[in-house]
Design an enzyme around this catalytic site. Structure first.
Site, PDB file in Angstrom:
ATOM      1  N   ASP A  26       0.829  -1.208   0.000  1.00  0.00           N
ATOM      2  CA  ASP A  26       0.000   0.000   0.000  1.00  0.00           C
ATOM      3  C   ASP A  26       0.868   1.265   0.000  1.00  0.00           C
ATOM      4  OD1 ASP A  26      -2.367   1.383  -0.051  1.00  0.00           O
ATOM      5  OD2 ASP A  26      -2.769   1.191   2.089  1.00  0.00           O
ATOM      6  N   HIS A  43       2.543   3.651  -8.875  1.00  0.00           N
ATOM      7  CA  HIS A  43       2.443   2.208  -9.139  1.00  0.00           C
ATOM      8  C   HIS A  43       3.683   1.726  -9.909  1.00  0.00           C
ATOM      9  CE1 HIS A  43      -1.498   2.116  -7.473  1.00  0.00           C
ATOM     10  NE2 HIS A  43      -2.079   2.800  -8.454  1.00  0.00           N
ATOM     11  N   LEU A 137      11.486 -20.416  -5.237  1.00  0.00           N
ATOM     12  CA  LEU A 137      10.555 -19.550  -4.482  1.00  0.00           C
ATOM     13  C   LEU A 137       9.208 -19.623  -5.194  1.00  0.00           C
ATOM     14  CD1 LEU A 137       9.837 -17.006  -2.564  1.00  0.00           C
ATOM     15  CD2 LEU A 137      10.490 -15.605  -4.513  1.00  0.00           C
TER      16      LEU A 137
HETATM   17  C1  FPP Z   1      -2.093   0.104  -3.290  1.00  0.00           C
HETATM   18  O1  FPP Z   1      -1.634   1.422  -3.302  1.00  0.00           O
HETATM   19  C2  FPP Z   1      -1.513  -0.605  -4.402  1.00  0.00           C
HETATM   20  C3  FPP Z   1      -2.229  -1.167  -5.401  1.00  0.00           C
HETATM   21  C4  FPP Z   1      -3.694  -1.115  -5.470  1.00  0.00           C
HETATM   22  C5  FPP Z   1      -1.567  -1.825  -6.517  1.00  0.00           C
HETATM   23  C6  FPP Z   1      -0.247  -2.458  -6.226  1.00  0.00           C
HETATM   24  C7  FPP Z   1       0.453  -2.574  -7.513  1.00  0.00           C
HETATM   25  C8  FPP Z   1       1.778  -2.522  -7.693  1.00  0.00           C
HETATM   26  C9  FPP Z   1       2.742  -2.464  -6.602  1.00  0.00           C
HETATM   27  C10 FPP Z   1       2.347  -2.526  -9.058  1.00  0.00           C
HETATM   28  C11 FPP Z   1       1.932  -3.668  -9.920  1.00  0.00           C
HETATM   29  C12 FPP Z   1       2.309  -4.974  -9.356  1.00  0.00           C
HETATM   30  C13 FPP Z   1       2.961  -5.946 -10.008  1.00  0.00           C
HETATM   31  C14 FPP Z   1       3.165  -7.254  -9.340  1.00  0.00           C
HETATM   32  C15 FPP Z   1       3.507  -5.781 -11.347  1.00  0.00           C
HETATM   33  P1  FPP Z   1      -2.694   2.591  -3.368  1.00  0.00           P
HETATM   34  O2  FPP Z   1      -2.824   2.997  -4.788  1.00  0.00           O
HETATM   35  O3  FPP Z   1      -3.970   2.181  -2.717  1.00  0.00           O
HETATM   36  O4  FPP Z   1      -1.968   3.675  -2.537  1.00  0.00           O
HETATM   37  P2  FPP Z   1      -2.666   4.807  -1.635  1.00  0.00           P
HETATM   38  O5  FPP Z   1      -3.308   4.102  -0.481  1.00  0.00           O
HETATM   39  O6  FPP Z   1      -1.506   5.647  -1.220  1.00  0.00           O
HETATM   40  O7  FPP Z   1      -3.633   5.539  -2.504  1.00  0.00           O
END
Ligand code: FPP
Length: 259
Positions: A26, A43, A137
Site C-alpha cells: 500500500d 504504481h 521460491l
Molecule cells: C495500493 O496502493 C496498491 C495497489 C492497489 C496496486 C499495487 C500494484 C503494484 C505495486 C504494481 C503492480 C504490481 C505488479 C506485481 C507488477 P494505493 O494505490 O492504494 O496507494 P494509496 O493508499 O496511497 O492511494
C-alpha cells in the site's frame, strides 16, 4: 532449496525464517501525490520495489511470497488507473520471465484470472506454465483477488462435492476446506507485511491469516527496501507464536524439542 549469496550487508538470521510472507503493498498513490506526480507513477515505482523484494525473498530463502497486486475491489478505481495497472502488470510479466527462470521462481496466481483482460491472462498463464517446475521460491500474485469471494468459492465447491455424494458434510474438516482455496497445498502465511501505515487486512487471506504475525510500517511501498524487508523478518523472529497456548507451554514445548 539452495540459498543464494546475499547482495547486501544486512543479513537476516537464517534460523526461524517465516516460510510464507504475504505483503499488502500500500501507499503507491500517496507516494506519488506527495511528490506532485500522477498515481500511476507511484504504481510504476511500486513495480521496482516488487522486483527488489522478490529478489531478496529468493536470496534469503523464503519459500512462498504472496503479493497483493490487485484486489477484486480495485476494479472500482478510475478506468485510467485500472488500465495503467494492467499495462504495468503485463510489462512486468513479460520482462521478468527470464529472471524467474534464472532464479528458479515459480509463479502462481490467486484470484479470478478470468476477470483479467485476455492478453494479460494469456501472458500470465504462459508464465505460470513455464515456471511451474521451478523450486526456488513460489511467487503468488493476488490478482482480482478477494478473500471473502475465495471462501465462498471454496464453500460452493465443497457443497457440490457433498451434493454429488463424494463428501459427507460431517467429515468436512478445515484441511479439506483449505484444499479448495487458491492457496491449496501451501503453508499459511507466517508474516503479513503492510506498507502505507493502515492497520487492516483489506479482504486479504482472511482464512489463511488466522495465526499470521502482522507487521505494519508507515513506509509507502515504493520506498520499501530490502533492509526494511529484513527488519520485518527480524521483528517476526522476536515474536513468540503461541497458537492459542500459554507462553509457559510454548517454552516447555521448545525445551522438550531441544532435549
Ligand atoms: C495500493 O496502493 C496498491 C495497489 C492497489 C496496486 C499495487 C500494484 C503494484 C505495486 C504494481 C503492480 C504490481 C505488479 C506485481 C507488477 P494505493 O494505490 O492504494 O496507494 P494509496 O493508499 O496511497 O492511494
Amino acid at each position: 532449496m539452495t540459498d543464494l549469496p546475499l547482495s547486501s550487508s544486512l543479513e537476516p538470521d537464517r534460523e526461524n525464517l517465516p516460510r510464507h510472507i504475504a505483503i499488502i503493498m500500500d501507499g503507491n498513490g500517496r507516494w506519488a501525490q506527495s511528490r506532485g506526480l500522477m498515481r500511476l507513477i507511484g504504481h510504476k515505482a511500486g513495480v521496482n520495489t516488487v522486483q527488489k523484494i522478490v529478489k531478496a525473498a529468493r536470496e534469503i530463502g523464503i519459500e512462498v511470497l504472496t503479493l497483493y497486486a490487485f484486489s477484486s475491489e480495485n476494479w472500482k478505481r478510475p478506468a485510467k488507473e485500472v488500465s495503467g495497472l494492467m499495462s504495468l502488470l503485463k510489462t512486468y510479466l513479460e520482462s521478468e520471465i527470464s529472471s524467474m527462470q534464472e532464479n528458479s521462481i515459480s509463479l502462481r496466481c490467486l484470484g479470478r484470472r478470468e476477470n483479467l483482460p485476455e492478453d494479460i491472462r494469456e501472458t500470465l498463464n504462459a508464465s505460470i506454465a513455464k515456471t511451474a517446475g521451478n523450486r526456488g521460491l513460489i511467487l503468488n500474485l493476488a490478482l482480482s483477488y478477494g478473500s471473502r469471494d475465495e471462501i465462498v468459492m471454496a464453500a460452493r465447491e465443497t457443497a457440490k462435492l457433498c451434493l454429488a455424494g463424494k463428501l459427507d458434510p460431517d467429515q468436512l474438516t478445515e484441511e479439506i476446506f483449505a484444499d479448495h482455496l487458491y492457496t491449496a497445498g501451501l503453508p499459511d502465511p507466517d508474516l503479513i507485511i503492510r506498507t502505507g501505515g493502515e492497520f487492516r487486512l483489506s479482504n486479504f487471506l482472511l482464512w489463511q491469516a488466522s495465526y499470521a504475525e502482522i507487521f505494519v510500517t508507515d513506509i509507502h511501498w515504493p520506498d520499501f527496501t530490502r533492509e526494511n524487508f529484513i527488519t520485518a523478518i527480524a521483528d517476526f523472529q522476536q515474536r513468540q507464536r503461541r497458537f492459542g497456548k500459554t507462553g509457559d507451554q510454548i517454552s516447555d514445548d521448545s525445551q522438550s524439542q531441544t532435549i
